[in-house]
Design a protein around this motif. Structure first.
Motif, short mmCIF file in Angstrom:
data_model
loop_
_atom_site.label_atom_id
_atom_site.label_comp_id
_atom_site.label_asym_id
_atom_site.label_seq_id
_atom_site.Cartn_x
_atom_site.Cartn_y
_atom_site.Cartn_z
N GLY A 83 -10.75 49.55 90.36
CA GLY A 83 -9.19 49.80 91.30
C GLY A 83 -9.11 50.51 92.44
N ALA A 84 -7.88 50.91 93.22
CA ALA A 84 -7.47 52.34 93.79
C ALA A 84 -6.11 52.61 94.32
CB ALA A 84 -8.39 51.59 95.29
N LEU A 85 -5.77 53.45 94.45
CA LEU A 85 -4.34 53.85 93.85
C LEU A 85 -4.04 54.61 94.99
CD1 LEU A 85 -1.21 54.42 92.54
CD2 LEU A 85 -2.57 55.85 91.51
N SER A 86 -3.26 54.22 96.25
CA SER A 86 -2.75 54.90 97.30
C SER A 86 -1.10 55.83 96.58
CB SER A 86 -2.43 54.13 98.29
OG SER A 86 -1.35 53.04 98.14
N VAL A 87 -0.69 56.97 97.78
CA VAL A 87 0.08 57.68 97.32
C VAL A 87 0.07 58.82 98.04
CG1 VAL A 87 0.33 59.76 95.56
CG2 VAL A 87 -1.57 58.59 94.70
N PRO A 88 2.01 58.79 98.34
CA PRO A 88 2.42 58.57 97.56
C PRO A 88 3.22 57.22 97.06
CG PRO A 88 3.80 59.76 99.50
CD PRO A 88 2.70 59.61 99.66
N ASP A 89 2.63 56.66 97.69
CA ASP A 89 3.78 55.27 97.57
C ASP A 89 3.37 54.56 96.27
OD1 ASP A 89 1.25 53.98 98.73
OD2 ASP A 89 1.55 52.66 100.22
N LEU A 90 2.26 54.88 96.02
CA LEU A 90 1.76 54.16 94.14
C LEU A 90 1.54 52.63 94.34
CD1 LEU A 90 4.73 56.37 91.70
CD2 LEU A 90 2.24 56.67 92.42
N ARG A 91 1.05 52.54 95.45
CA ARG A 91 0.14 50.71 95.52
C ARG A 91 -0.96 51.16 95.06
NH1 ARG A 91 3.21 47.23 98.36
NH2 ARG A 91 4.64 49.00 100.18
N LEU A 92 -1.35 50.40 93.26
CA LEU A 92 -2.59 49.53 93.17
C LEU A 92 -2.90 48.81 93.66
CD1 LEU A 92 -4.13 50.57 90.68
CD2 LEU A 92 -2.50 48.90 88.86
N TRP A 93 -4.20 48.59 93.98
CA TRP A 93 -4.85 47.81 93.79
C TRP A 93 -6.23 47.15 93.35
CZ3 TRP A 93 -3.91 45.55 99.10
CH2 TRP A 93 -2.57 46.45 100.50
N ARG A 94 -5.86 46.33 93.06
CA ARG A 94 -7.57 45.45 92.06
C ARG A 94 -7.76 44.24 92.48
NH1 ARG A 94 -4.82 47.40 86.62
NH2 ARG A 94 -3.11 46.44 87.06
N HIS A 95 -9.26 43.73 92.17
CA HIS A 95 -9.10 41.93 92.15
C HIS A 95 -8.73 41.15 91.19
CE1 HIS A 95 -12.04 43.07 95.93
NE2 HIS A 95 -12.64 43.98 95.35
N GLU A 96 -8.39 40.51 91.85
CA GLU A 96 -8.06 39.07 90.46
C GLU A 96 -9.37 38.48 89.98
OE1 GLU A 96 -6.83 36.18 93.23
OE2 GLU A 96 -4.97 36.62 93.39
N GLY A 97 -9.46 38.53 88.82
CA GLY A 97 -10.46 38.30 88.16
C GLY A 97 -11.91 39.43 87.82
N GLU A 98 -12.84 39.08 88.19
CA GLU A 98 -13.70 40.22 88.30
C GLU A 98 -13.42 41.47 88.88
OE1 GLU A 98 -17.70 38.57 87.31
OE2 GLU A 98 -17.19 36.90 85.20
N VAL A 99 -14.18 42.39 88.50
CA VAL A 99 -14.23 42.62 90.32
C VAL A 99 -15.19 43.14 91.17
CG1 VAL A 99 -15.12 45.35 90.47
CG2 VAL A 99 -13.30 44.98 89.10
N ASP A 100 -15.26 42.08 92.44
CA ASP A 100 -15.57 41.86 93.27
C ASP A 100 -15.10 41.32 94.36
OD1 ASP A 100 -17.49 39.25 94.75
OD2 ASP A 100 -17.71 37.99 92.58
N TRP A 101 -16.10 42.02 95.56
CA TRP A 101 -15.65 42.76 96.82
C TRP A 101 -15.72 41.15 98.04
CZ3 TRP A 101 -19.71 43.97 100.82
CH2 TRP A 101 -20.51 43.36 100.99
N TRP A 102 -15.96 39.38 97.08
CA TRP A 102 -15.27 38.21 97.66
C TRP A 102 -13.93 37.20 96.40
CZ3 TRP A 102 -20.69 38.29 96.62
CH2 TRP A 102 -21.72 37.69 98.13
#
Length: 371
Positions: A264-283
């Motif tokens: 996943g990915a985290l932006s700071v300082p807004d603390l937004r945690l980004w992850r894929h639904e289900g498996e890690v897959d760019w689609w």
């Protein structure tokens, strides 16, 4: 041992005044004395009930003072910190710990040998946003950290430099004064930095330092970071403009750090945690989760932490050794920019490596001393 801590302050300038303001209303500690030679500063300090001393040596003779906060220009930091350590007085010195790592290393080693607490004022580590970001990263939510981008871009007006000419001198440019905060946080989040490449652009205003720098950092984990700093570029992408930490800066809804990992990915300082639904897959679609934080003042938190160090409740969060290592990375950036070569960052003092607590992965005149 007293329940409250009495603090002495070196320098009643911009930063020193912020420390005193942060201490107002705190039951655990108070500032009782200041070293300041500027008549205006002395008058203002006296109005607040602070006892004024002409020299640090005189203030160190006051045995009622439990700890010292150094908020003077960088050129004075190491000599003043050394005097405090030699007197056995715990000290919190504003960042950077010194102008060069060579001079800082001797004082850090002295403090460790004498078991005198030496703290460095990388106050962002005491921000609740940083604590929450550290917790998210430590939880494994983003997986192994692979890539980091950090931006520290703003425009300081000419009046800022005219008010304090030392800000135009070597060692007081945005790499040393501003980027060192970001370097400290990147080490805190991602681990030790071992290699650096960089480029800088000289000041277009005729100052002795740079006005723009970009660097590529490699962590011992194998992760890479790109960082850019400028005090002459208008932008909403800096900690000051995004964290709402200091009310003098108009806050934006932007972020200044992005941290990408294998999950996943985290932006700071807004603390937004980004992850894929289900498996890690760019689609696969992304989900985003906004993490909360308490918004407590980091300078207040830093002073309360200093009190707990003074009363032996906890060890320093940002020790002299930590401040030294951040300075070494800054020097590596400056050296890489000057030589055009990759620079290896030293990570030990007398053969002993620092413990950052990061996530493991495979001689100037005292004059007007207010900062």
């Amino acid at each position: 041992m007293r329940d409250t801590s009495r603090l002495g302050l070196l320098g009643f300038g911009l930063v020193g005044r912020r420390h005193v303001a942060a201490a107002q209303g705190l039951e655990a500690l108070s500032f009782t004395a200041v070293v300041e030679t500027d008549p205006v500063g002395r008058t203002d300090a006296t109005r607040l009930g602070l006892q004024c001393y002409d020299t640090l040596e005189a203030m160190l003779e006051d045995t009622s003072i439990d700890g010292i906060v150094i908020a003077t220009p960088t050129l004075l930091h190491i000599e003043q910190a050394r005097l405090c350590v030699e007197a056995g007085r715990p000290v919190l010195v504003e960042k950077p710990i010194g102008v060069t790592s060579k001079e800082a290393e001797a004082t850090v080693a002295l403090a460790e040998a004498k078991c005198v607490p030496l703290l460095v004022g990388h106050h962002r580590r005491h921000n609740s946003i940083v604590r929450e970001a550290k917790s998210i990263l430590a939880s494994g939510a983003v997986g192994n950290i692979r890539s980091v981008n950090a931006q520290c871009l703003f425009y300081k007006p000419d009046a800022y430099f005219a008010k304090a000419p030392w800000r135009t001198k070597f060692g007081a440019g945005p790499v040393s004064v501003n980027l060192i905060h970001d370097i400290d946080l990147l080490r805190h989040f991602c681990g030790e930095i071992d290699q650096v490449q960089a480029m800088t652009v000289p000041s277009s205003r005729g100052f002795e330092n740079e006005e723009l720098a970009s660097a590529l950092l490699r962590f011992t984990s194998g992760a890479l970071a790109t960082v850019t700093v400028s005090d002459s570029a208008v932008s909403p992408w800096s900690w000051e403009s995004t964290s709402a930490e200091n009310p003098v800066y108009d806050p934006t809804d932007q972020s200044c750090y992005t941290i990408s990992g294998s999950k996943g990915a985290l932006s700071v300082p807004d603390l937004r945690l980004w992850r894929h639904e289900g498996e890690v897959d760019w689609w696969n679609p992304f989900t985003v989760e906004k993490k909360p934080h308490d918004g407590a003042d980091s300078l207040v938190n830093q002073l309360l932490h200093f009190h707990r160090v003074l009363t032996e409740q906890e060890p320093p969060l940002v020790s002299g050794r930590e401040g030294l290592q951040a300075l070494r990375v800054i020097e590596a950036i400056q050296c890489a920019a000057q030589t055009g070569e990759r620079v290896i960052v030293e990570t030990s003092i007398n053969g002993t490596a620092p413990d950052t607590g990061a996530i493991s992965q495979p001689t100037a005149s005292l004059g007007q001393i207010g900062r």
